[in-house]
Design a protein around this motif. Structure first.
Motif, PDB file in Angstrom:
ATOM      1  N   THR A 120     -10.091   8.542   4.793  1.00 59.51           N
ATOM      2  CA  THR A 120     -10.631   9.072   3.544  1.00 59.51           C
ATOM      3  C   THR A 120      -9.549   9.162   2.466  1.00 59.51           C
ATOM      4  N   ALA A 121      -9.989   9.389   1.247  1.00 61.80           N
ATOM      5  CA  ALA A 121      -9.049   9.513   0.131  1.00 61.80           C
ATOM      6  C   ALA A 121      -8.091  10.673   0.348  1.00 61.80           C
ATOM      7  N   GLU A 122      -8.574  11.759   0.953  1.00 57.63           N
ATOM      8  CA  GLU A 122      -7.725  12.920   1.197  1.00 57.63           C
ATOM      9  C   GLU A 122      -6.580  12.577   2.153  1.00 57.63           C
ATOM     10  N   MET A 123      -6.842  11.709   3.104  1.00 64.69           N
ATOM     11  CA  MET A 123      -5.805  11.315   4.051  1.00 64.69           C
ATOM     12  C   MET A 123      -4.690  10.541   3.378  1.00 64.69           C
ATOM     13  N   TYR A 124      -5.037   9.858   2.269  1.00 61.89           N
ATOM     14  CA  TYR A 124      -4.057   9.046   1.563  1.00 61.89           C
ATOM     15  C   TYR A 124      -3.547   9.717   0.289  1.00 61.89           C
ATOM     16  N   GLY A 125      -3.701  11.032   0.196  1.00 66.67           N
ATOM     17  CA  GLY A 125      -3.110  11.784  -0.900  1.00 66.67           C
ATOM     18  C   GLY A 125      -1.641  12.055  -0.606  1.00 66.67           C
ATOM     19  N   LYS A 126      -0.935  12.535  -1.592  1.00 61.73           N
ATOM     20  CA  LYS A 126       0.506  12.755  -1.414  1.00 61.73           C
ATOM     21  C   LYS A 126       0.802  13.741  -0.297  1.00 61.73           C
ATOM     22  N   THR A 127      -0.087  14.696  -0.094  1.00 66.52           N
ATOM     23  CA  THR A 127       0.113  15.671   0.979  1.00 66.52           C
ATOM     24  C   THR A 127      -0.766  15.363   2.184  1.00 66.52           C
ATOM     25  N   GLY A 128      -1.437  14.220   2.157  1.00 58.82           N
ATOM     26  CA  GLY A 128      -2.317  13.849   3.252  1.00 58.82           C
ATOM     27  C   GLY A 128      -1.555  13.374   4.475  1.00 58.82           C
ATOM     28  N   VAL A 129      -2.253  13.285   5.606  1.00 61.44           N
ATOM     29  CA  VAL A 129      -1.612  12.930   6.860  1.00 61.44           C
ATOM     30  C   VAL A 129      -1.052  11.512   6.851  1.00 61.44           C
ATOM     31  N   SER A 130      -1.634  10.630   6.035  1.00 63.57           N
ATOM     32  CA  SER A 130      -1.170   9.241   5.962  1.00 63.57           C
ATOM     33  C   SER A 130      -0.183   9.000   4.828  1.00 63.57           C
ATOM     34  N   GLY A 131       0.057  10.014   4.021  1.00 61.80           N
ATOM     35  CA  GLY A 131       0.945   9.831   2.878  1.00 61.80           C
ATOM     36  C   GLY A 131       0.234   9.156   1.718  1.00 61.80           C
ATOM     37  N   ASP A 132       0.840   9.191   0.575  1.00 60.43           N
ATOM     38  CA  ASP A 132       0.250   8.622  -0.629  1.00 60.43           C
ATOM     39  C   ASP A 132      -0.037   7.127  -0.442  1.00 60.43           C
ATOM     40  N   PHE A 133      -1.224   6.708  -0.887  1.00 63.58           N
ATOM     41  CA  PHE A 133      -1.604   5.297  -0.738  1.00 63.58           C
ATOM     42  C   PHE A 133      -0.613   4.361  -1.427  1.00 63.58           C
ATOM     43  N   ARG A 134       0.111   4.854  -2.414  1.00 66.50           N
ATOM     44  CA  ARG A 134       1.064   3.973  -3.096  1.00 66.50           C
ATOM     45  C   ARG A 134       2.194   3.531  -2.177  1.00 66.50           C
ATOM     46  N   TYR A 135       2.436   4.304  -1.120  1.00 64.46           N
ATOM     47  CA  TYR A 135       3.508   3.934  -0.205  1.00 64.46           C
ATOM     48  C   TYR A 135       3.209   2.611   0.495  1.00 64.46           C
ATOM     49  N   PHE A 136       1.968   2.422   0.975  1.00 62.10           N
ATOM     50  CA  PHE A 136       1.673   1.163   1.657  1.00 62.10           C
ATOM     51  C   PHE A 136       1.470   0.015   0.684  1.00 62.10           C
ATOM     52  N   LEU A 137       1.292   0.335  -0.591  1.00 62.83           N
ATOM     53  CA  LEU A 137       1.181  -0.731  -1.593  1.00 62.83           C
ATOM     54  C   LEU A 137       2.537  -1.345  -1.940  1.00 62.83           C
ATOM     55  N   TRP A 138       3.612  -0.604  -1.686  1.00 62.51           N
ATOM     56  CA  TRP A 138       4.948  -1.076  -2.054  1.00 62.51           C
ATOM     57  C   TRP A 138       5.267  -2.458  -1.479  1.00 62.51           C
ATOM     58  N   PRO A 139       5.162  -2.684  -0.170  1.00 66.04           N
ATOM     59  CA  PRO A 139       5.505  -4.016   0.341  1.00 66.04           C
ATOM     60  C   PRO A 139       4.525  -5.099  -0.088  1.00 66.04           C
ATOM     61  N   LEU A 140       3.265  -4.739  -0.307  1.00 69.79           N
ATOM     62  CA  LEU A 140       2.260  -5.741  -0.682  1.00 69.79           C
ATOM     63  C   LEU A 140       2.345  -6.103  -2.160  1.00 69.79           C
ATOM     64  N   GLN A 141       2.282  -5.083  -2.999  1.00 68.36           N
ATOM     65  CA  GLN A 141       2.276  -5.347  -4.441  1.00 68.36           C
ATOM     66  C   GLN A 141       3.661  -5.695  -4.966  1.00 68.36           C
ATOM     67  N   HIS A 142       4.654  -4.943  -4.525  1.00 68.39           N
ATOM     68  CA  HIS A 142       5.998  -5.145  -5.069  1.00 68.39           C
ATOM     69  C   HIS A 142       6.764  -6.222  -4.297  1.00 68.39           C
ATOM     70  N   GLY A 143       6.791  -6.071  -2.970  1.00 68.73           N
ATOM     71  CA  GLY A 143       7.598  -6.974  -2.165  1.00 68.73           C
ATOM     72  C   GLY A 143       7.058  -8.379  -2.061  1.00 68.73           C
ATOM     73  N   ALA A 144       5.755  -8.558  -2.261  1.00 68.72           N
ATOM     74  CA  ALA A 144       5.162  -9.895  -2.185  1.00 68.72           C
ATOM     75  C   ALA A 144       4.700 -10.381  -3.559  1.00 68.72           C
ATOM     76  N   LEU A 145       3.742  -9.689  -4.160  1.00 62.68           N
ATOM     77  CA  LEU A 145       3.145 -10.187  -5.398  1.00 62.68           C
ATOM     78  C   LEU A 145       4.115 -10.142  -6.579  1.00 62.68           C
ATOM     79  N   HIS A 146       4.704  -8.979  -6.830  1.00 62.92           N
ATOM     80  CA  HIS A 146       5.639  -8.891  -7.953  1.00 62.92           C
ATOM     81  C   HIS A 146       6.865  -9.765  -7.710  1.00 62.92           C
ATOM     82  N   PHE A 147       7.307  -9.868  -6.454  1.00 68.18           N
ATOM     83  CA  PHE A 147       8.443 -10.729  -6.144  1.00 68.18           C
ATOM     84  C   PHE A 147       8.184 -12.155  -6.612  1.00 68.18           C
ATOM     85  N   CYS A 148       6.931 -12.589  -6.493  1.00 72.64           N
ATOM     86  CA  CYS A 148       6.567 -13.946  -6.915  1.00 72.64           C
ATOM     87  C   CYS A 148       6.250 -14.034  -8.400  1.00 72.64           C
ATOM     88  N   GLY A 149       6.381 -12.916  -9.108  1.00 70.47           N
ATOM     89  CA  GLY A 149       6.209 -12.919 -10.550  1.00 70.47           C
ATOM     90  C   GLY A 149       4.862 -12.433 -11.044  1.00 70.47           C
TER      91      GLY A 149
END
Length: 254
Positions: A175-204
């Protein structure tokens, strides 16, 4: 936006899935705008996710180039690709050389052509282990090779796909609550880092904010319909959106 070209890289096994519904509504809405839509349905295509010697092709024969060696394994001759360094296989190096010689496998070059023609690439997938399904990871590994998507130098803001937009549209099990900053899974932006930044942004790519549909499997029918409608509504003005600020601060500084 009439005349715009969109590639949807779709990674789900079931056409009637919620991911399938999101893909379908994206095709419908963007088509209404006059966009030309191409869908790479990776499972339906039986796309090969493994990065191997077979990706280096003899351009004339359209077959993997092999040379026989003296080594015998299980009674059969062991075959090694005609590589720049046949004694030690380095996929990144060999794919780069093959790209320059226009000798990559056709399933790779077909996808590269789709990316090259697209103004926007949408990745539609369910989140697997805080990442993409293996078949989509393989697409990234094989298609976004050095020489095509980036070079050294020539990455991040100077990546070769810098004039294109990219967007992750994904579903989660939690759920969205699980992916909040204080949620059990941590902020959803954390798992976006390798996908959006490390792959997509890396390629421009200029990366648009993700479209995250949280826990559709446990949502009510009304909630699922609202998620699909929200995606369709966003797509009506997608060309007016500004890319996110692709810096560590966007992911970790809030």
């Amino acid at each position: 936006m009439a005349g715009k070209k969109v590639l949807i890289v779709y990674a789900h096994q079931e056409p009637r899935s919620f991911n399938g519904s999101l893909k379908k509504v994206a095709v419908e809405e963007l088509s209404k705008q006059g966009c030309a839509i191409t869908v790479s349905d990776l499972y339906a295509m039986d796309f090969e996710p493994r990065a191997t010697r077979k990706d280096v092709i003899d351009r004339d024969l359209h077959l993997p180039v092999v040379i026989k060696t003296e080594e015998v394994m299980c009674g059969a001759q062991h075959l090694i690709g005609a590589l720049s360094n046949p004694k030690f296989f380095n996929y990144g190096v060999e794919a780069y050389e093959a790209f320059k010689k226009r000798s990559l496998a056709s399933d790779i070059t077909d996808e590269q052509k789709k990316v090259q023609e697209a103004d926007l690439v949408i990745f539609q997938f369910p989140l697997y282990w805080f990442s993409v399904p293996a078949i989509l990871k393989g697409w990234m590994d094989r298609v976004l090779c050095q020489g095509f998507a980036f070079d050294i130098p020539g990455f991040y803001d100077s990546g070769f796909l810098k004039n294109k937009l990219a967007l992750l549209s994904l579903t989660t099990g939690g759920t969205a609550e699980m992916y909040g900053k204080t949620g059990v899974s941590g902020d959803f932006r954390y798992f976006l880092w390798p996908l959006q930044h490390g792959a997509l942004h890396f390629c421009g790519f200029k990366v648009l904010a993700p479209q995250i549909s949280f826990a559709p499997e446990i949502a009510s029918e009304e909630e699922r319909k609202a998620m699909v409608a929200s995606w369709a509504q966003r797509l009506k003005t997608i060309w007016e959106e500004e890319p996110i600020d692709c810096t560590p601060a966007w992911y970790f500084g809030h």
